[in-house]
Design a protein around this motif. Structure first.
Motif: not given
Length: 137
Positions: A69-97
């Motif tokens: 997804l061409d993310l910065e490493p810190y952005q990917a780390a934030l997503l992982l710690y927020a429970g988004i472990a892969n592209r599919e999880g991010l694609a299904a995420a609610s933007p506001q949540q």
């Protein structure tokens, strides 16, 4: 997405020091190489030098988000710690949540420093993940 190679993942945060030593010893020098590691590779690497397989899995997940997804490493780390472990999880995420979760996480990590994640950035990440999923099918 850019076609430029991802920058070196090193140095990694100090809590990944053993994993970094094992990855470097194995000749793994890029986010792409970490993203491409198989479960078997992670198992074999974890048997060397005290690297934890759990930590190696986190790094692989971060690397996959960085590369896919061409993310910065810190952005990917934030997503992982927020429970988004892969592209599919991010694609299904609610933007506001997701923005709410990331905001809480950022405040926990950085205190009252200005947020680095904006609503438009979160929407762009989700859109990128959705488009990447369509282009793979």
């Amino acid at each position: 997405m850019s076609n430029e190679p991802c920058p070196s993942p090193y140095p990694l945060p100090s809590h990944f020091s053993r994993e970094q030593a094992v990855l470097i010893a194995a000749g793994i020098q890029s986010w792409e190489a970490i993203a491409g590691l198989t479960d078997r590779d992670l198992d074999q690497l974890s048997r060397r030098g005290g690297a934890l397989e759990r930590q190696l899995r986190k790094l692989r997940g971060q690397a996959q988000l960085v590369v896919e997804l061409d993310l910065e490493p810190y952005q990917a780390a934030l997503l992982l710690y927020a429970g988004i472990a892969n592209r599919e999880g991010l694609a299904a995420a609610s933007p506001q949540q997701l923005l709410t979760q990331l905001g809480r996480l950022e405040r926990t990590l950085t205190g009252m420093a200005p947020a680095r994640v904006s609503p438009s950035l979160v929407r762009a990440w989700i859109q990128r993940a959705q488009q990447a999923g369509r282009s793979r099918n």
